[in-house]
Design a protein around this motif. Sequence first.
Motif, mmCIF file in Angstrom:
data_model
loop_
_atom_site.group_PDB
_atom_site.id
_atom_site.type_symbol
_atom_site.label_atom_id
_atom_site.label_comp_id
_atom_site.label_asym_id
_atom_site.label_seq_id
_atom_site.Cartn_x
_atom_site.Cartn_y
_atom_site.Cartn_z
ATOM 1 N N MET A 138 0.895 -1.162 0.013
ATOM 2 C CA MET A 138 -0.002 -0.080 -0.158
ATOM 3 C C MET A 138 1.078 1.335 -0.123
ATOM 4 O O MET A 138 2.007 0.945 0.288
ATOM 5 C CB MET A 138 -1.019 -0.201 1.215
ATOM 6 N N GLU B 100 1.112 6.915 2.462
ATOM 7 C CA GLU B 100 -0.120 7.734 2.883
ATOM 8 C C GLU B 100 -1.288 6.917 3.612
ATOM 9 O O GLU B 100 -1.947 7.095 4.547
ATOM 10 C CB GLU B 100 -0.502 8.736 2.192
ATOM 11 N N LYS B 101 -1.578 5.914 2.929
ATOM 12 C CA LYS B 101 -2.511 4.755 3.260
ATOM 13 C C LYS B 101 -2.139 4.185 4.409
ATOM 14 O O LYS B 101 -3.029 4.081 5.563
ATOM 15 C CB LYS B 101 -3.024 3.825 2.094
#
Lengths: 247, 247
Positions: free
Chosen positions: B71, B74-75
């Motif tokens: 991922m 930021e996520k």
Amino acid sequence: MPRYKMTIEYDGRPYAGWQRQADAPSVQQAIEEAIEKISNGKQVRLFGSGRTDAGVHALGQVAHVDIDRDMDGEKFRGAVNYHLGQAPISILHAEQVSAEFHARFDAVKRHYTYRIRNRIAPLTFEKGLVWHVKEQLNADMMHEAAQLLVGQHDFTTFRHVNCQAKSPVKTVDYLNVERRGEEILIHAGARSFLHHQIRSFTGTLKLVGAGQWTPDDVQAALEARDRTALGFNAPPDGLYFTRIEFE
Amino acid sequence: MPRYKMTIEYDGRPYAGWQRQADAPSVQQAIEEAIEKISNGKQVRLFGSGRTDAGVHALGQVAHVDIDRDMDGEKFRGAVNYHLGQAPISILHAEQVSAEFHARFDAVKRHYTYRIRNRIAPLTFEKGLVWHVKEQLNADMMHEAAQLLVGQHDFTTFRHVNCQAKSPVKTVDYLNVERRGEEILIHAGARSFLHHQIRSFTGTLKLVGAGQWTPDDVQAALEARDRTALGFNAPPDGLYFTRIEFE
């Protein structure tokens, strides 16, 4: 009876506000009870320069009290701080003053600062001590819009419905917005403010900073003289009563 | 497996330190448990750039972790912060990095700041976040004495008896003392520090600031290479791990 003037710092988080209440802890009560430990058991009454709301903090609240004991300011300060114990209230300075001095009526200018922590990441150290706003705010736009609120106006829009002031007309001396790193500071000064006035200013300016309102929207809200025209009321967390000037 | 590098802020007050312990809450455990909520139930292991003690804080700790999910940074940050819930720990930044990166072994410089609140009045907002020293301290004298500790030395005097470093010889790149209002800040940087080294420096410099020790006493303590020659070990409250530099 000697009169003492105190400068007081407090963390507003555990209190229902400055003013004594029948059913909730207040800053006034905590300090009065500490002073009663040195007043030969006599009840005392504290007069503050301003009544901060629940959760609002102070770096320089001023209050006066009369007690039937003659001691120098430094000793008074030490004794009151001792009896305040673990309460997050600190007497920064104390001195004997003339019986003419009145912390509320002699105050001619009150200064506040509102702190916004403007970042995406959650807060750690300062929960309840700043307003956490995640959307990126434009401090320059906020400052520009703030200038529309400076001067003498009917601030009905920016006044809590329970405000007890006789008139909604006040004169705001300055309202400055600046960014310092990830913090946005809003500095406000006036002879006196309406109930929730700075929090109402802050909530509205935040809408401007986030691009949801324009300065024209702020002008329209001011001119509406209508509480329902308010953009947003900011939480108490970020508000600090910083300094008071006297005659 | 993707490797993630995180920059982390935390309030050390509720924790027994960074490192996972069998019987006490640690920062490492809190973050590992949050990451395990997004690692498909697999156990993870976090490697930090430094092991802060119980009650020590961080503004920029760095750690890495491998998890079996791809991922963007930021996520990842948002998900870990979400699962940290109300813990006073915040992932400020996260990014995927090469599997070569190691938060501990690749760190070439560690920066700390120690905060002393130097005033007579009790603390309000910052209990546990600064060391409260009531005696008036001379920051210039502290800075002068601090310069004796800069450079490569055998720091046995300034090392906790349980320190696990192989050698007591370290190189301190800088140790600067400055006053900002009622606060005294001690800034320290080195490739690595011994256990309790900065707190030992701080306690000793406080004696100099208060006029109880001279810079010559500091020199003698250093040369003694003996823990019992230490002036004073400062509490963890004021210590912040601020920044780490990598190769």
